[in-house]
Enzyme design. Structure first.
Site, PDB file in Angstrom:
ATOM      1  N   GLU A  41       0.871  -1.163   0.000  1.00  0.00           N
ATOM      2  CA  GLU A  41       0.000   0.000   0.000  1.00  0.00           C
ATOM      3  C   GLU A  41       0.915   1.223   0.000  1.00  0.00           C
ATOM      4  O   GLU A  41       1.826   1.302   0.828  1.00  0.00           O
ATOM      5  CB  GLU A  41      -0.881   0.029   1.259  1.00  0.00           C
ATOM      6  CG  GLU A  41      -1.840   1.214   1.239  1.00  0.00           C
ATOM      7  CD  GLU A  41      -2.661   1.374   2.519  1.00  0.00           C
ATOM      8  OE1 GLU A  41      -2.294   0.792   3.547  1.00  0.00           O
ATOM      9  OE2 GLU A  41      -3.672   2.105   2.465  1.00  0.00           O
ATOM     10  N   ARG A 268       5.590 -13.376   9.295  1.00  0.00           N
ATOM     11  CA  ARG A 268       6.114 -12.015   9.154  1.00  0.00           C
ATOM     12  C   ARG A 268       7.432 -11.920   9.921  1.00  0.00           C
ATOM     13  O   ARG A 268       7.710 -12.698  10.813  1.00  0.00           O
ATOM     14  CB  ARG A 268       5.026 -11.072   9.678  1.00  0.00           C
ATOM     15  CG  ARG A 268       5.444  -9.917  10.496  1.00  0.00           C
ATOM     16  CD  ARG A 268       4.273  -9.329  11.284  1.00  0.00           C
ATOM     17  NE  ARG A 268       3.141  -8.906  10.475  1.00  0.00           N
ATOM     18  CZ  ARG A 268       3.078  -7.752   9.798  1.00  0.00           C
ATOM     19  NH1 ARG A 268       4.075  -6.923   9.804  1.00  0.00           N
ATOM     20  NH2 ARG A 268       1.994  -7.434   9.124  1.00  0.00           N
ATOM     21  N   LYS A 278       4.280   0.102  11.451  1.00  0.00           N
ATOM     22  CA  LYS A 278       4.244   1.381  10.751  1.00  0.00           C
ATOM     23  C   LYS A 278       3.810   2.510  11.679  1.00  0.00           C
ATOM     24  O   LYS A 278       4.297   3.625  11.594  1.00  0.00           O
ATOM     25  CB  LYS A 278       3.287   1.254   9.558  1.00  0.00           C
ATOM     26  CG  LYS A 278       3.563   2.242   8.442  1.00  0.00           C
ATOM     27  CD  LYS A 278       2.767   1.881   7.195  1.00  0.00           C
ATOM     28  CE  LYS A 278       3.534   0.948   6.276  1.00  0.00           C
ATOM     29  NZ  LYS A 278       2.803   0.643   5.037  1.00  0.00           N
TER      30      LYS A 278
END
Length: 562
Positions: A41, A268, A278
């Site tokens: 994104e 992950r 983030k």
RNA sequence: UGACCCGUGGUGUAAUUGGCAACACAUCUGAUUUUGGUUCAGAAGAGUCCAGGUUCGAGCCCUGGCGGGUCAACCA
């Protein structure tokens, strides 16, 4: 030798994704095609966790003769910006991967997605809900209790079609209506309880402007985008596991033949002493704990690059940690190992003194300068050699002299002998202290016959020191970076924020002296400051002022012993 | 008191059809070294979350536990 290495490389066992892909090829699934995608994104900078996904997505395609698309998942205009598109592309290229002409945007499919939503409405599989998000959340039930139906669930196809069209025409305010898939409000999987697939947003989109008033949700865009692009293996992280039934449900209603993409989830990246969320990274930047997204202490790719990490080291690191379904906690030491291993082969060795102590060679002529030849990299002869100036007054590292050294100290002390790398063996005769009682000058004599290459060059002494000639040395700003956090799991504490664990000494700025050959070093050039660590040239460097960043120290068995 | 996923040295991974639990990092020795780096040689460290079952044989298959993770955004 090489053959043997290749042999063992080929025998390297497959991870579960490689095994699956090989099985799919063997069974002829999707006609044996392998097509992946990396779907960021564009709402922030890529970090080392993304690098793990990039290495997998592009790596699988590369290994099996397939293709990997770059697709920007830009379905939320309120969070995304073109600024990030460019940085993401730069970072992927820097890592060494290429998507050729396959650069896509989920927003390219807004038309097709809208049509698909319309199809679902016509099939009675989607409906417009007029309730608030709070009311819908309440109706959703809980993981242990089934949800209840929305009063709007049985709207007619005609009304739904009309309402959805008018939603996109801007007739209804944001938040007033959504389009939901009609699946199963009693499903044990919360994602199947009539998920929202479209919402109204008036924020202009960075690519489509104000053309759309309704935007698809992630779940309604991702799998379909995979489908539109012919993706066969859609690899994502573990937290999307519970989304897979929805992914499949949507693909089932989209498929035209036996082609269908398949989502597979892997673990992950978690790194000790590091934060990869983030949200936290953004806070570090906004609250000024670091100097921006490319601060060398940041785990962003732009930060790591500036710190001096090579793309090869990041790729090797990813290779070594592997891909599984286990919640793993990777040791940041492994990343440091990877960069040392790479830079050991590549970085020229140079002389730099960071904490200088003046040393005067009393029996060396005052106006004499010798050019000492020294090898650029003992690991790679092809890197050649250069000369460095030597003179009567030099700087050595303050830690390399002790007035009263312990037995195991191999360096300089009163009466002790030591070799100056690529020059002479010297003997400490005396030293001077300043008014604070600190040693400020060391006096030595040198033995001319011990010059490197000279008749007594082979004489053994315990220690070898690095040095720079005082009158030839070049001043440089050196930024000594250390881990940003002092806690192995800064995000792992319930009642504390990662900010509570910031390392107050994560950056020390000092002035050091480097050998004159470094005067023309270019931004991002890597060096090994002999006996100290790997450093690179910071882009802040200007013609008159050198700035170096410490990438990582050398392994150090001496200070560990202390 | 739901669904799904996952439990192998300190950490991360491997063990292909069920067959002596292997590798890397970290740790500790020693050798070499004009970097206390590199390199080389070696050591220690798990008996595979637990309990049963199948089997000549189980890390792997089956059952039941226990532990961890994910999921109830009009984020992705």
């Amino acid at each position: 030798m090489t053959e043997h290495k290749e042999d063992s490389a080929e025998k390297k066992s497959l991870n579960f994704i490689e095994a699956m892909v090989e099985e799919d090829i063997r069974s002829g699934k999707n006609h044996g095609r392998v097509h992946t995608r990396f779907p960021p994104e564009p709402n922030g900078y890529l970090h080392i966790g993304h690098a793990k996904a990039i290495c997998l997505d592009f790596g699988i395609a590369e290994r099996y003769g397939g293709k990997c698309n770059l697709r920007f998942d830009d379905t939320n205009p309120t969070k995304e910006d073109i600024e990030f598109v460019d940085s993401i592309k730069e970072d992927i290229h820097w890592l060494g991967f290429d998507w050729e002409d396959r650069e896509y945007f989920a927003s390219d499919y807004f038309g097709k997605l809208y049509d698909f939503a319309t199809e679902l409405i016509k099939k009675g599989l989607a409906y417009v809900d007029d309730q608030s998000s709070e009311v819908m959340a309440a109706q959703k039930g809980s993981p242990t209790e089934p949800g209840t139906h929305s009063p709007f669930r049985e709207r007619s196809v005609e009304e739904n079609l009309d309402l959805f069209k008018r939603m996109n025409e801007g007739e209804f305010p944001e938040g007033s209506r959504v389009l939901r898939a009609k699946i199963d409000m009693a499903s044990p999987n919360m994602h199947m309880r009539d998920p929202v697939i479209y919402r109204i947003l008036f924020h202009p989109h960075h690519r489509t402007g104000d053309r759309w008033k309704v935007y698809p949700m992630y779940d309604f865009a991702h799998g379909q985008s995979d489908f539109f692009e012919g993706v066969t293996h859609s690899l994502c992280t573990l937290e999307f596991e519970v989304h897979r039934p929805l992914y499949d449900w949507l693909v089932e209603h989209l498929k035209e033949n036996d082609y269908r993409p398949r989502q597979t989830e892997f673990n992950r990246l978690n790194l000790s002493y590091t934060v990869l969320s983030k949200r936290v990274l953004l806070a570090l930047v906004n609250e000024g704990h670091v100097n921006g997204w490319d601060d060398p202490r940041m785990p962003t790719l732009t930060g790591l690059r500036r710190r001096g990490y090579t793309s090869e080291s990041i790729r090797n690191f990813n290779d070594s940690i592997g891909y599984t379904k286990v919640m793993a906690n990777n040791d940041v030491g492994l990343l440091e190992y990877a960069v040392r291993e790479d830079l050991n082969k590549k970085a020229p060795r140079v002389m730099a003194v960071l904490n200088p102590l003046k040393l005067i060679i009393t029996n060396y002529p005052e106006d004499k300068t010798e050019e000492m030849e020294t090898i650029n990299n003992p690991e790679d002869e092809s890197m050649g050699s250069r000369t460095i100036p030597f003179s009567r007054e030099i700087y050595i590292e303050r830690e390399d002299f002790m007035e009263d050294p312990p037995k195991k100290f191999f360096r300089l002390g009163p009466g002790r002998e030591v070799r100056l790398k690529s020059a002479y063996i010297i003997k400490c005769e005396d030293y001077k202290k300043d008014e604070n009682g600190e040693v400020c000058e060391v006096y030595c004599t040198y033995d001319e016959a011990t010059r490197s290459g000279g008749p007594e060059a082979g004489r053994k002494v315990k220690g070898t020191l690095h040095w720079v000639s005082a009158k030839h040395a070049v001043e440089a700003e050196v930024r000594l970076y250390d881990r940003l956090f002092i806690d192995p799991e800064p995000a792992g504490h319930k009642d504390k924020s990662p900010v509570d664990f910031l390392n107050p000494d994560s950056l020390k700025v000092i002035t050091g002296y480097v050998e004159p050959s470094l005067k023309d070093a270019k931004a991002l050039d890597h060096f090994q400051f002999q006996r100290l660590g790997y450093f690179n040239v910071d882009p802040d460097t200007t013609p008159g002022k050198l700035v170096f960043n410490r990438t990582v120290t050398l392994r150090d068995n001496w200070s560990k012993r202390k």
